[in-house]
Design a protein around this motif. Sequence first.
Motif, PDB file in Angstrom:
ATOM      1  N   UNK A  79       0.858  -1.183   0.000  1.00  0.00           N
ATOM      2  CA  UNK A  79       0.000   0.000   0.000  1.00  0.00           C
ATOM      3  C   UNK A  79       0.896   1.236   0.000  1.00  0.00           C
ATOM      4  N   UNK A  80       0.298   2.372  -0.276  1.00  0.00           N
ATOM      5  CA  UNK A  80       1.041   3.632  -0.280  1.00  0.00           C
ATOM      6  C   UNK A  80       0.562   4.524   0.857  1.00  0.00           C
ATOM      7  N   UNK A 138      -4.347   3.597   2.611  1.00  0.00           N
ATOM      8  CA  UNK A 138      -5.601   3.016   2.126  1.00  0.00           C
ATOM      9  C   UNK A 138      -5.539   1.521   2.388  1.00  0.00           C
ATOM     10  N   UNK A 139      -6.505   1.035   3.152  1.00  0.00           N
ATOM     11  CA  UNK A 139      -6.558  -0.386   3.488  1.00  0.00           C
ATOM     12  C   UNK A 139      -6.909  -1.177   2.229  1.00  0.00           C
ATOM     13  N   UNK A 140      -6.087  -2.143   1.846  1.00  0.00           N
ATOM     14  CA  UNK A 140      -6.376  -2.940   0.648  1.00  0.00           C
ATOM     15  C   UNK A 140      -7.715  -3.668   0.762  1.00  0.00           C
ATOM     16  N   UNK A 178     -10.110  -4.739   3.768  1.00  0.00           N
ATOM     17  CA  UNK A 178     -11.181  -3.772   4.035  1.00  0.00           C
ATOM     18  C   UNK A 178     -12.560  -4.428   4.110  1.00  0.00           C
ATOM     19  N   UNK A 179     -12.831  -5.349   3.215  1.00  0.00           N
ATOM     20  CA  UNK A 179     -14.149  -5.984   3.211  1.00  0.00           C
ATOM     21  C   UNK A 179     -14.450  -6.715   4.521  1.00  0.00           C
ATOM     22  N   UNK A 180     -13.552  -7.575   5.027  1.00  0.00           N
ATOM     23  CA  UNK A 180     -13.865  -8.218   6.309  1.00  0.00           C
ATOM     24  C   UNK A 180     -13.901  -7.232   7.480  1.00  0.00           C
ATOM     25  N   UNK A 181     -13.092  -6.188   7.425  1.00  0.00           N
ATOM     26  CA  UNK A 181     -13.116  -5.181   8.498  1.00  0.00           C
ATOM     27  C   UNK A 181     -14.490  -4.535   8.560  1.00  0.00           C
ATOM     28  N   UNK A 186       1.519  -4.403   4.144  1.00  0.00           N
ATOM     29  CA  UNK A 186       0.508  -4.674   5.164  1.00  0.00           C
ATOM     30  C   UNK A 186       0.345  -6.182   5.265  1.00  0.00           C
ATOM     31  N   UNK A 187       0.556  -6.702   6.466  1.00  0.00           N
ATOM     32  CA  UNK A 187       0.460  -8.142   6.707  1.00  0.00           C
ATOM     33  C   UNK A 187      -0.832  -8.444   7.454  1.00  0.00           C
TER      34      UNK A 187
END
Length: 149
Positions: free
Chosen positions: A8-9, A17-19, A23-26, A109-110
Motif C-alpha cells: 500500500x502507499x 488506504x486499506x487494501x 477492508x471488506x472483512x473489516x 501490510x500483513x
Amino acid sequence: MFRGSSVARVDEKGRIKIPTQFRQPIESQFGNEFYITSIDGTFARIYPLPVWVDVEKWLLNQPEFDPDVMHFQEALTYYGSMASMDKQGRILIHSDLREKAGIVDEVKILGQLKYLDVWNLKKLDERIGSYEINDAKLKALSDRARRES
C-alpha cells in the motif's frame, strides 16, 4: 480473519488506504474504528476496535505491578492512538509512529489473523531475511502443536 499481505502507499497526510482484501472483512465484521499502536516502534499494528477491546480485557486480568505487563502496556499506550477509516478506506497513522517505524511511501501490510501489521518494506525484508527456519525449529513447532491439541 486477515490473511496474506499487500503493498500500500502512504499519502502526503500519513494515511494508508486499506487494501480491499482486508477492508471488506473489516467493514463487515468490525466497523470503521481502530486502535493503532506498536510494541516496539519498528512497525504499526492496526487493531479493529472490538479486537483491541479484547486486548484491554486481557490486560485488566494481568498482575498490575508485574514489570513485564507494565512495560508491554506502556509501549502500547506510548505508540497508541484511535483512528477512523474514512469512506475511501484510508486511516491515519500517528506521525510519531510513522516516523519511528519508517512508514513512508510504499509499505507492506500483513494480515495477522486478528489485526494488521504495517511495515516499512526495507525493514520487513531485512527482518524476514534474518529468520533461520531449520529442521530443529520446525520440529519444535510440531511438538508444540501436538502438546496443545
